[in-house]
Design a protein around this motif. Structure first.
Motif, short mmCIF file in Angstrom:
data_model
loop_
_atom_site.label_atom_id
_atom_site.label_comp_id
_atom_site.label_asym_id
_atom_site.label_seq_id
_atom_site.Cartn_x
_atom_site.Cartn_y
_atom_site.Cartn_z
N LEU A 1 0.82 -1.21 0.00
CA LEU A 1 0.00 0.00 0.00
C LEU A 1 0.86 1.26 0.00
N LEU A 2 1.99 1.21 0.68
CA LEU A 2 2.90 2.36 0.71
C LEU A 2 3.49 2.65 -0.67
N ARG A 3 3.50 1.63 -1.53
CA ARG A 3 4.04 1.80 -2.89
C ARG A 3 2.96 1.97 -3.95
N GLN A 4 1.69 2.05 -3.54
CA GLN A 4 0.58 2.14 -4.49
C GLN A 4 0.58 3.41 -5.32
N HIS A 5 0.96 4.50 -4.72
CA HIS A 5 0.91 5.79 -5.40
C HIS A 5 2.15 6.59 -4.98
N PRO A 6 2.79 7.30 -5.91
CA PRO A 6 4.02 8.02 -5.56
C PRO A 6 3.86 9.05 -4.44
N SER A 7 2.68 9.60 -4.26
CA SER A 7 2.50 10.62 -3.23
C SER A 7 2.33 10.04 -1.83
N VAL A 8 2.09 8.74 -1.71
CA VAL A 8 1.89 8.13 -0.40
C VAL A 8 3.23 8.03 0.34
N LYS A 9 3.27 8.64 1.52
CA LYS A 9 4.49 8.65 2.33
C LYS A 9 4.34 7.89 3.64
N SER A 10 3.09 7.70 4.09
CA SER A 10 2.88 6.95 5.33
C SER A 10 1.51 6.30 5.33
N LEU A 11 1.35 5.40 6.26
CA LEU A 11 0.12 4.64 6.41
C LEU A 11 -0.29 4.71 7.87
N LYS A 12 -1.55 5.02 8.13
CA LYS A 12 -2.05 5.08 9.50
C LYS A 12 -3.23 4.14 9.65
N VAL A 13 -3.14 3.24 10.64
CA VAL A 13 -4.26 2.36 10.96
C VAL A 13 -5.17 3.12 11.91
N LEU A 14 -6.41 3.35 11.47
CA LEU A 14 -7.36 4.13 12.26
C LEU A 14 -8.23 3.29 13.16
N ASP A 15 -8.68 2.18 12.64
CA ASP A 15 -9.67 1.38 13.36
C ASP A 15 -9.32 -0.08 13.18
N ALA B 1 -13.63 -7.36 16.27
CA ALA B 1 -14.90 -8.08 16.17
C ALA B 1 -15.15 -8.58 14.75
N ASP B 2 -14.83 -7.76 13.75
CA ASP B 2 -15.04 -8.22 12.37
C ASP B 2 -13.73 -8.42 11.62
N GLU B 3 -12.61 -8.35 12.35
CA GLU B 3 -11.28 -8.60 11.79
C GLU B 3 -10.96 -7.69 10.61
N LYS B 4 -11.52 -6.51 10.60
CA LYS B 4 -11.26 -5.54 9.54
C LYS B 4 -10.52 -4.35 10.13
N ILE B 5 -9.60 -3.79 9.36
CA ILE B 5 -8.92 -2.58 9.79
C ILE B 5 -9.20 -1.47 8.78
N THR B 6 -9.19 -0.25 9.25
CA THR B 6 -9.32 0.90 8.37
C THR B 6 -7.95 1.56 8.29
N VAL B 7 -7.50 1.80 7.07
CA VAL B 7 -6.16 2.31 6.83
C VAL B 7 -6.25 3.59 6.02
N ASN B 8 -5.54 4.63 6.46
CA ASN B 8 -5.43 5.85 5.67
C ASN B 8 -4.05 5.92 5.06
N LEU B 9 -4.00 6.23 3.77
CA LEU B 9 -2.74 6.47 3.09
C LEU B 9 -2.54 7.98 3.08
N ILE B 10 -1.38 8.43 3.56
CA ILE B 10 -1.12 9.84 3.82
C ILE B 10 0.06 10.32 2.95
N ASN B 11 -0.03 11.57 2.45
CA ASN B 11 1.07 12.12 1.66
C ASN B 11 2.05 12.87 2.57
N ALA B 12 3.07 13.48 1.96
CA ALA B 12 4.11 14.17 2.73
C ALA B 12 3.58 15.37 3.50
N GLU C 1 0.86 15.36 5.11
CA GLU C 1 -0.07 14.78 6.08
C GLU C 1 -1.52 14.89 5.63
N ARG C 2 -1.73 14.85 4.33
CA ARG C 2 -3.09 14.88 3.78
C ARG C 2 -3.49 13.50 3.30
N LEU C 3 -4.77 13.23 3.38
CA LEU C 3 -5.32 11.94 3.01
C LEU C 3 -5.25 11.71 1.50
#
Length: 95
Positions: free
Chosen positions: A38-52, A56-67, A69-71
């Protein structure tokens, strides 16, 4: 406005109506490998944050963030039945 319900793989129902669905972003054999992919999916992605990390449902929510700090993207990720991991973007149908 009302949103459609249901899941499909391409967003089109048999009767031509829009349906909400997940769109595949990436698959990987492990969660760590998925996060690296996921960190290599798009050139602008610089970090990954797990939000949730909902155990209970074994799912995580992930935000891909640019340099700045924008989504770049917000994704859901989970372990599939075969043990591999998938990250998908929810596409909400709005009529």
């Amino acid at each position: 406005m009302t949103g459609c319900t249901g899941e499909s793989t391409n967003g089109d129902s048999p009767d031509g109506d829009c349906t909400s669905h997940y769109a595949l972003v990436a698959n990987a054999p492990t969660r760590a490998a998925l996060e690296q992919k996921l960190l290599r999916q798009h050139p602008s992605v610089k970090s990954l944050k797990v939000l949730d990390e909902d155990t209970a449902d074994e799912k995580i929510t992930v935000n891909l963030i640019n340099a700045r700090e924008r989504l770049v993207a917000s994704l859901d990720a989970w372990r599939k039945d075969d043990g591999t991991w998938t990250a998908q973007r929810w596409s909400q149908c709005i009529d």
